[in-house]
Design an enzyme around this catalytic site. Sequence first.
Site, PDB file in Angstrom:
ATOM      1  N   ARG A 134      35.880  21.442 109.394  1.00  0.00           N
ATOM      2  CA  ARG A 134      36.969  20.566 109.840  1.00  0.00           C
ATOM      3  C   ARG A 134      36.875  20.226 111.328  1.00  0.00           C
ATOM      4  NH1 ARG A 134      39.011  24.454 106.725  1.00  0.00           N
ATOM      5  NH2 ARG A 134      40.035  25.538 108.449  1.00  0.00           N
ATOM      6  N   ASP A 152      12.719  12.276  94.371  1.00  0.00           N
ATOM      7  CA  ASP A 152      11.491  11.470  94.318  1.00  0.00           C
ATOM      8  C   ASP A 152      11.098  11.117  92.886  1.00  0.00           C
ATOM      9  OD1 ASP A 152      11.131  11.817  97.199  1.00  0.00           O
ATOM     10  OD2 ASP A 152      10.533  13.862  96.711  1.00  0.00           O
ATOM     11  N   GLU A 153      12.084  11.027  91.997  1.00  0.00           N
ATOM     12  CA  GLU A 153      11.772  10.726  90.600  1.00  0.00           C
ATOM     13  C   GLU A 153      11.500   9.245  90.363  1.00  0.00           C
ATOM     14  OE1 GLU A 153      14.802  14.117  90.667  1.00  0.00           O
ATOM     15  OE2 GLU A 153      14.721  12.086  91.485  1.00  0.00           O
ATOM     16  N   LYS A 184       6.558   7.273  86.024  1.00  0.00           N
ATOM     17  CA  LYS A 184       5.184   7.611  86.421  1.00  0.00           C
ATOM     18  C   LYS A 184       4.381   8.241  85.281  1.00  0.00           C
ATOM     19  CE  LYS A 184       4.416   8.363  90.832  1.00  0.00           C
ATOM     20  NZ  LYS A 184       4.406   8.825  92.235  1.00  0.00           N
ATOM     21  N   GLY A 228       6.991  11.645 105.155  1.00  0.00           N
ATOM     22  CA  GLY A 228       5.539  11.588 105.104  1.00  0.00           C
ATOM     23  C   GLY A 228       4.904  12.889 104.653  1.00  0.00           C
ATOM     24  N   GLY A 251      15.180   8.908 100.441  1.00  0.00           N
ATOM     25  CA  GLY A 251      14.221   7.841 100.702  1.00  0.00           C
ATOM     26  C   GLY A 251      13.532   7.374  99.445  1.00  0.00           C
ATOM     27  N   HIS A 252      13.471   6.071  99.257  1.00  0.00           N
ATOM     28  CA  HIS A 252      12.677   5.520  98.173  1.00  0.00           C
ATOM     29  C   HIS A 252      12.250   4.104  98.513  1.00  0.00           C
ATOM     30  CE1 HIS A 252      16.959   4.746  96.895  1.00  0.00           C
ATOM     31  NE2 HIS A 252      16.481   3.527  96.903  1.00  0.00           N
TER      32      HIS A 252
END
Length: 430
Positions: free
Chosen positions: A143, A12-13, A328, A299, A39-40
């Site tokens: 495997r 989340d960077e 940020k 979320g 996710g981004h």
Amino acid sequence: MATLILGSQWGDEGKGKLTDILCPKAQICARAAGGHNAGHSIVANGVEYDFHLLPSGLVNPNCMNLIGSSVVFHVPSFFSELSKLEEKGLTDVHNRILVSDRCHVNFDLHAAVDGLEEVELGDRKIGTTGRGIGPSYSTKMARSGVRIHEIFNEEIFERKLRQLAAGYKKRFGDLLKYDVEEEIARFKEYRVKLARYTVDAIQYMKEAQDRGYKILIEGANALMLDIDYGTYPYVTSSNTGLGGIITGLAINPTKIDNIIGVVKAYTTRVGGGPFKTEDLEEAGTKLQEIGREWGVSTGRKRRCGWLDLVVLKYSTAINNYTALNLTKLDILDTFETIKVAVAYKDPQTGEEVEYFPADLDILDSLEVVYKELPGWNKPITDCKTYYDLPKEARAYIEFIEEFVGVPICYIGTGPKREDMIVRKTSAIKE
């Protein structure tokens, strides 16, 4: 030539934003590992796009996109995500995405098992996204998994999936709520639809490198979630660093020009596991609220705390960053004082520890040594050049650079695509 964008903390960077900025110059954008647990969001032309499984180079109409061999591939999410991008106005996405035929398939079966395994762990649960990523990699390593190319052999595909389901049924009994025949039926349609996207990614990448294509590779998750180098067992199930990129895409390491580590100006983490600089008081709550720290994939609210330079230095030692993207920074605009972790300390001996230990019990026993820096108490989003920033913000940036020994070439000052200051471009090879 290849440019890598890697997360340096716990995810989340803000890797997607830099990918979006750099991908107009790229001919290929690729993902190497992970799954639809990543996710981004990217804001382009005033529209926000969410990416989970797909490379975010799809926002560039001139860029081909590749899902590499170490990705665990959830077929329904692939088609769903493509459809959502189309609904938001992205055109020609189906002609600009390819998938390695060596990817392992992430079944709905794996998600069902993921939830049961978390219940088994009780208080020791990892805090997974529940997307079946861990079980998918487990079957790969055992495997017993199914690869993309096997989908096209109906007999082999159905036999292997039934065997996989039977094994889990034996383990979990009636707790496992899953119908293998339903999933097999769904894949009759997927089998036809997937053919156009499937490619021998090794040959594809070799030809691209031989032709000198500009390749942009976006890492999923981050180094501190790496299966080998993260805070094990509170990690994801893939190699999220430099090594995972080379393996997952069979890329020639001598043709990597830039390794950009993305680091948030503070620290966040989703789920369980160690987080030495987590702030459970006013500062952590303030970071969470101002930074809108909740996950794109789940979320869930993210745990928040101060920047940990011990973690960043450790991450740098493994990924060998040639440049950093500090993101940020604007979230710190209203803090009078900003704390930064510069070491850990043994409370018994007072001895400072400048490395990140593998043993989580040892890590837990250590205290954090902080350096306090003055805040700047003014908004920075409208700053367009480095010297537009307040001197306190520049001092914060330069302190990080000096401590880690890597230049900060990109500075995020707001949520929009254009809210990024570019500096020290000599450190970036075009």
